[in-house]
Design a protein around this motif. Structure first.
Motif, PDB file in Angstrom:
ATOM      1  N   THR A  12      -4.813  -3.126   0.283  1.00 42.96           N
ATOM      2  CA  THR A  12      -4.281  -1.887  -0.542  1.00 42.96           C
ATOM      3  C   THR A  12      -5.182  -0.775  -0.604  1.00 42.96           C
ATOM      4  O   THR A  12      -6.095  -1.199  -1.459  1.00 42.96           O
ATOM      5  CB  THR A  12      -3.622  -2.350  -1.894  1.00 42.96           C
ATOM      6  OG1 THR A  12      -2.511  -3.498  -1.506  1.00 42.96           O
ATOM      7  CG2 THR A  12      -3.068  -1.278  -2.562  1.00 42.96           C
ATOM      8  N   SER A  21       0.309  -7.023  -7.444  1.00 44.13           N
ATOM      9  CA  SER A  21       1.475  -6.308  -6.425  1.00 44.13           C
ATOM     10  C   SER A  21       2.173  -5.097  -7.283  1.00 44.13           C
ATOM     11  O   SER A  21       3.460  -5.360  -7.457  1.00 44.13           O
ATOM     12  CB  SER A  21       2.378  -7.016  -5.905  1.00 44.13           C
ATOM     13  OG  SER A  21       3.099  -8.003  -6.770  1.00 44.13           O
ATOM     14  N   VAL A  22       1.345  -4.140  -7.878  1.00 44.19           N
ATOM     15  CA  VAL A  22       2.075  -3.219  -8.614  1.00 44.19           C
ATOM     16  C   VAL A  22       2.171  -2.136  -8.000  1.00 44.19           C
ATOM     17  O   VAL A  22       1.294  -1.194  -7.543  1.00 44.19           O
ATOM     18  CB  VAL A  22       1.168  -2.881  -9.895  1.00 44.19           C
ATOM     19  CG1 VAL A  22       1.481  -4.211 -10.950  1.00 44.19           C
ATOM     20  CG2 VAL A  22      -0.263  -2.663  -9.460  1.00 44.19           C
ATOM     21  N   GLY A  23       3.440  -1.611  -7.613  1.00 44.75           N
ATOM     22  CA  GLY A  23       3.898  -0.364  -7.109  1.00 44.75           C
ATOM     23  C   GLY A  23       3.056   0.109  -5.955  1.00 44.75           C
ATOM     24  O   GLY A  23       2.213   1.270  -6.066  1.00 44.75           O
ATOM     25  N   CYS A  24       3.211  -0.441  -4.815  1.00 43.66           N
ATOM     26  CA  CYS A  24       2.490   0.029  -3.560  1.00 43.66           C
ATOM     27  C   CYS A  24       3.371   0.180  -2.516  1.00 43.66           C
ATOM     28  O   CYS A  24       4.707  -0.231  -2.518  1.00 43.66           O
ATOM     29  CB  CYS A  24       1.604  -1.232  -3.025  1.00 43.66           C
ATOM     30  SG  CYS A  24       0.389  -1.987  -4.216  1.00 43.66           S
ATOM     31  N   ILE A  54      -1.554   2.194  -3.087  1.00 38.02           N
ATOM     32  CA  ILE A  54      -0.854   2.103  -4.458  1.00 38.02           C
ATOM     33  C   ILE A  54      -0.204   3.455  -4.773  1.00 38.02           C
ATOM     34  O   ILE A  54      -0.804   4.389  -4.569  1.00 38.02           O
ATOM     35  CB  ILE A  54      -2.139   1.605  -5.394  1.00 38.02           C
ATOM     36  CG1 ILE A  54      -1.306   1.208  -6.931  1.00 38.02           C
ATOM     37  CG2 ILE A  54      -3.240   2.592  -5.349  1.00 38.02           C
ATOM     38  CD1 ILE A  54      -2.453   0.836  -7.755  1.00 38.02           C
ATOM     39  N   SER A  55       0.967   3.585  -5.485  1.00 35.89           N
ATOM     40  CA  SER A  55       1.568   4.761  -5.854  1.00 35.89           C
ATOM     41  C   SER A  55       1.242   5.131  -7.147  1.00 35.89           C
ATOM     42  O   SER A  55       0.312   4.416  -7.987  1.00 35.89           O
ATOM     43  CB  SER A  55       3.100   4.253  -5.865  1.00 35.89           C
ATOM     44  OG  SER A  55       3.218   3.352  -7.074  1.00 35.89           O
ATOM     45  N   ARG A 107       2.729   5.762  -9.810  1.00 32.59           N
ATOM     46  CA  ARG A 107       3.400   4.804 -10.798  1.00 32.59           C
ATOM     47  C   ARG A 107       2.695   3.469 -10.863  1.00 32.59           C
ATOM     48  O   ARG A 107       2.536   3.218 -12.032  1.00 32.59           O
ATOM     49  CB  ARG A 107       4.918   4.662 -10.496  1.00 32.59           C
ATOM     50  CG  ARG A 107       5.634   4.015 -11.597  1.00 32.59           C
ATOM     51  CD  ARG A 107       7.149   3.747 -11.062  1.00 32.59           C
ATOM     52  NE  ARG A 107       7.741   5.119 -11.067  1.00 32.59           N
ATOM     53  CZ  ARG A 107       8.935   5.281 -10.566  1.00 32.59           C
ATOM     54  NH1 ARG A 107       9.776   4.154 -10.386  1.00 32.59           N
ATOM     55  NH2 ARG A 107       9.624   6.326 -10.675  1.00 32.59           N
ATOM     56  N   GLY A 108       2.207   2.944  -9.967  1.00 28.74           N
ATOM     57  CA  GLY A 108       1.647   1.532  -9.895  1.00 28.74           C
ATOM     58  C   GLY A 108       0.504   1.777 -10.616  1.00 28.74           C
ATOM     59  O   GLY A 108      -0.438   0.934 -11.397  1.00 28.74           O
ATOM     60  N   LEU A 145      -1.159  -0.075 -13.876  1.00 27.89           N
ATOM     61  CA  LEU A 145      -2.363  -0.812 -13.577  1.00 27.89           C
ATOM     62  C   LEU A 145      -3.143  -0.228 -14.681  1.00 27.89           C
ATOM     63  O   LEU A 145      -4.040  -0.943 -15.449  1.00 27.89           O
ATOM     64  CB  LEU A 145      -2.837  -0.859 -12.363  1.00 27.89           C
ATOM     65  CG  LEU A 145      -4.273  -1.309 -12.128  1.00 27.89           C
ATOM     66  CD1 LEU A 145      -4.255  -3.072 -12.420  1.00 27.89           C
ATOM     67  CD2 LEU A 145      -4.921  -0.965 -10.790  1.00 27.89           C
TER      68      LEU A 145
END
Length: 222
Positions: A47, A122-125, A138-139, A141-142, A146
């Motif tokens: 990522t 796996s946060v907002g990818c 990674i977005s 928002r993610g 984070l």
């Protein structure tokens, strides 16, 4: 005689200034060890963290650091200087000691049990179009989520540092700079080395540093 006394005072102030800067740098670095470990983990799973999401994480880190330090400074205004230093140093020492205990306990628990990769990160990818290697980005928002999660881990340290009298402005600026460096550097290391050793020992390293900073402040050096 008066000249010698003035030189001694000036020299003492310079030493105090250096120690306070060093304390601020160490607090800022400790606050970003989790960021470094997260960057390593994201790099391992392929990522990527572009400049904009990295900057978002840094801004959130700075905001969290500034808020915690400001609260600590406000708390110190109702306490005597000696008591403020003792309370702040004790908080830092307690958090450092707890980090060491938790890290050592985790090392013992990992004997015979492997970590299940980095599924918890796996946060907002988002997956780029045409990416055949399965890498993700990674977005924003993610990155925001984070950054908030990482900042919440350091509230206690920031409050303790503020009560102890460590400069909020210096620490906040350094925290943002360390966040940018540690996230991008950790991501690069994770993608090339492919090891979670850094993440496993981040808590122990941060605990030892916090114990050193708190001990120095409590003994009157900081």
């Amino acid at each position: 005689m008066l000249g010698f006394h003035a030189l001694t005072i000036a020299h003492g102030r310079r030493i105090l200034c250096v120690v306070l800067w060093l304390s601020a740098a160490l607090i800022a670095m400790v606050s970003n060890l989790d960021n470094f470990a997260a960057g390593v983990a994201f790099g391992m799973r392929g990522t990527r963290i572009p400049c904009t999401p990295n900057a978002i994480i840094a801004v959130v880190t700075m905001a969290g650091t500034a808020s915690a330090l400001t609260f600590g400074r406000a708390l110190s205004s109702v306490l005597s200087p000696a008591l403020s230093s003792a309370v702040g140093s004790s908080i830092i020492i307690a958090i450092g000691g707890w980090s060491v205990v938790v890290s050592l306990r985790a090392v013992r628990m990992r004997a015979g049990a492997r970590e299940s990769g980095s599924r918890g990160l796996s946060v907002g990818c988002d997956r780029p179009r045409g990416d055949l290697k399965g890498s993700e980005i990674i977005s924003c928002r993610g990155a925001l989520a984070l950054g908030v999660a990482l900042s919440l881990n350091n509230v206690g340290t920031g409050v303790g540092a503020g009560v102890a009298g460590i400069s909020p402005l210096t620490t906040t600026v350094l925290a943002g700079a360390f966040s940018l460096i540690f996230i991008s550097g950790g991501s690069s290391i994770g993608s090339s080395v492919g090891s979670l050793v850094v993440g496993r020992w981040a808590s122990l390293i941060s605990g030892i540093i916090l114990l050193s900073v708190g001990g120095a402040a409590l003994s009157g050096i900081g």
